[in-house]
Design a protein around this motif. Structure first.
Motif, mmCIF file in Angstrom:
data_model
loop_
_atom_site.group_PDB
_atom_site.id
_atom_site.type_symbol
_atom_site.label_atom_id
_atom_site.label_comp_id
_atom_site.label_asym_id
_atom_site.label_seq_id
_atom_site.Cartn_x
_atom_site.Cartn_y
_atom_site.Cartn_z
ATOM 1 N N LYS A 24 -4.447 -0.833 4.374
ATOM 2 C CA LYS A 24 -5.860 -0.450 4.274
ATOM 3 C C LYS A 24 -6.281 0.534 5.369
ATOM 4 N N ASN A 25 -5.761 0.361 6.569
ATOM 5 C CA ASN A 25 -6.144 1.260 7.660
ATOM 6 C C ASN A 25 -5.738 2.703 7.373
ATOM 7 N N ASP A 26 -4.575 2.880 6.730
ATOM 8 C CA ASP A 26 -4.139 4.230 6.365
ATOM 9 C C ASP A 26 -5.113 4.861 5.367
ATOM 10 N N VAL A 27 -5.544 4.064 4.383
ATOM 11 C CA VAL A 27 -6.489 4.557 3.370
ATOM 12 C C VAL A 27 -7.835 4.863 4.015
ATOM 13 N N GLU A 71 -10.369 -9.604 -5.293
ATOM 14 C CA GLU A 71 -9.590 -10.076 -6.436
ATOM 15 C C GLU A 71 -8.927 -11.401 -6.060
ATOM 16 N N THR A 72 -8.369 -12.084 -7.047
ATOM 17 C CA THR A 72 -7.689 -13.353 -6.744
ATOM 18 C C THR A 72 -6.413 -13.135 -5.951
ATOM 19 N N GLN A 73 -5.807 -11.955 -6.107
ATOM 20 C CA GLN A 73 -4.562 -11.675 -5.386
ATOM 21 C C GLN A 73 -4.692 -10.482 -4.460
ATOM 22 N N GLY A 74 -5.869 -10.262 -3.886
ATOM 23 C CA GLY A 74 -6.059 -9.151 -2.967
ATOM 24 C C GLY A 74 -7.424 -8.518 -3.134
ATOM 25 N N THR A 75 -7.494 -7.217 -2.859
ATOM 26 C CA THR A 75 -8.755 -6.483 -2.977
ATOM 27 C C THR A 75 -8.505 -5.133 -3.659
ATOM 28 N N THR A 76 -9.583 -4.544 -4.134
ATOM 29 C CA THR A 76 -9.539 -3.217 -4.731
ATOM 30 C C THR A 76 -10.607 -2.366 -4.075
ATOM 31 N N PHE A 99 -5.307 -0.676 -5.073
ATOM 32 C CA PHE A 99 -5.196 -2.122 -5.235
ATOM 33 C C PHE A 99 -4.317 -2.656 -4.109
ATOM 34 N N PHE A 100 -4.861 -3.585 -3.335
ATOM 35 C CA PHE A 100 -4.153 -4.166 -2.196
ATOM 36 C C PHE A 100 -3.750 -5.604 -2.496
ATOM 37 N N ASP A 101 -2.617 -6.034 -1.958
ATOM 38 C CA ASP A 101 -2.241 -7.441 -2.072
ATOM 39 C C ASP A 101 -2.943 -8.236 -0.976
ATOM 40 N N ASN A 102 -2.625 -9.499 -0.845
ATOM 41 C CA ASN A 102 -3.283 -10.361 0.150
ATOM 42 C C ASN A 102 -2.947 -9.993 1.588
ATOM 43 N N ARG A 103 -1.933 -9.158 1.791
ATOM 44 C CA ARG A 103 -1.580 -8.701 3.140
ATOM 45 C C ARG A 103 -2.166 -7.327 3.438
ATOM 46 N N ASP A 104 -3.082 -6.852 2.556
ATOM 47 C CA ASP A 104 -3.744 -5.553 2.705
ATOM 48 C C ASP A 104 -2.791 -4.368 2.590
ATOM 49 N N VAL A 105 -1.712 -4.547 1.818
ATOM 50 C CA VAL A 105 -0.754 -3.484 1.557
ATOM 51 C C VAL A 105 -0.992 -2.959 0.139
ATOM 52 N N ILE A 106 -0.975 -1.636 -0.024
ATOM 53 C CA ILE A 106 -1.197 -1.040 -1.340
ATOM 54 C C ILE A 106 -0.073 -1.434 -2.285
ATOM 55 N N LYS A 107 -0.453 -1.966 -3.465
ATOM 56 C CA LYS A 107 0.550 -2.264 -4.486
ATOM 57 C C LYS A 107 0.438 -1.324 -5.687
ATOM 58 N N THR A 108 -0.741 -0.767 -5.932
ATOM 59 C CA THR A 108 -0.942 0.169 -7.038
ATOM 60 C C THR A 108 -2.034 1.162 -6.681
ATOM 61 N N ILE A 109 -1.848 2.407 -7.124
ATOM 62 C CA ILE A 109 -2.869 3.443 -6.989
ATOM 63 C C ILE A 109 -3.194 3.939 -8.400
#
Length: 170
Positions: A112-115, A128-133, A151-161
């Protein structure tokens, strides 16, 4: 005089409340991933990425189809097949591939910090239930609400753009 003064105060209040509620829009040129943007022709995708691993008709929409071309299940490009003055036009790009970047250098696997550093605060933030958007909206007269999603997972890592309005196609 009292009416004029109160009218000025009300007008200033409306102006300042609108200024405070303005969304932080990004330039339309930021709606790019892997060299692709919404509104390009699908031929530009074929030129950059070659032959897709799958080409599917996803949905019929009033006489034209929304097609999906897929590259190894990691890059999906949705385009219009048919329709008045829209044939072949890219509408959305979904990327799960970590070696494809946005034009500001953001890719799957970053945090998230990179974004935040590249794009600033998002216009919208969804839990979201499995992260944030995070959603950024384009500042364009032609496409005023064209989104860019991270789309970020629960560790705030991007999983989808996602670039473009994917909701229309599902």
């Amino acid at each position: 005089m009292r009416f004029l003064l109160s009218s000025i105060v009300i007008c200033l209040g409306i102006i300042f409340s609108n200024i405070l509620n303005v969304e932080a829009r990004i330039p339309y040129t930021y709606l790019n991933i892997g060299g692709l943007t919404p509104d390009q022709q699908i031929d530009s995708c074929f030129y950059v990425y070659g032959r897709p691993t799958a080409n599917l008709a996803v949905r019929n929409c009033n006489g034209f189809n929304i097609n999906e071309v897929t590259y190894n299940g990691e890059l999906m490009v949705y385009y219009i097949n048919g329709g008045y003055n829209e044939n072949g036009r890219i509408r959305a790009i979904i990327c799960n591939e970590d070696n494809i970047t946005t034009n500001l250098g953001i890719r799957v696997g970053m945090n998230k910090n990179d974004v935040l550093y590249a794009y600033g605060d998002p216009d919208r933030n969804y839990r979201e239930t499995q992260g944030t958007t995070w959603c950024y909206l384009a500042d364009s007269e032609d496409h005023p609400n064209m989104p860019l999603y991270f789309f970020f997972d629960n560790r705030d890592v991007i999983k989808t753009i996602v670039v473009g309005d994917i909701g229309y196609y599902y």
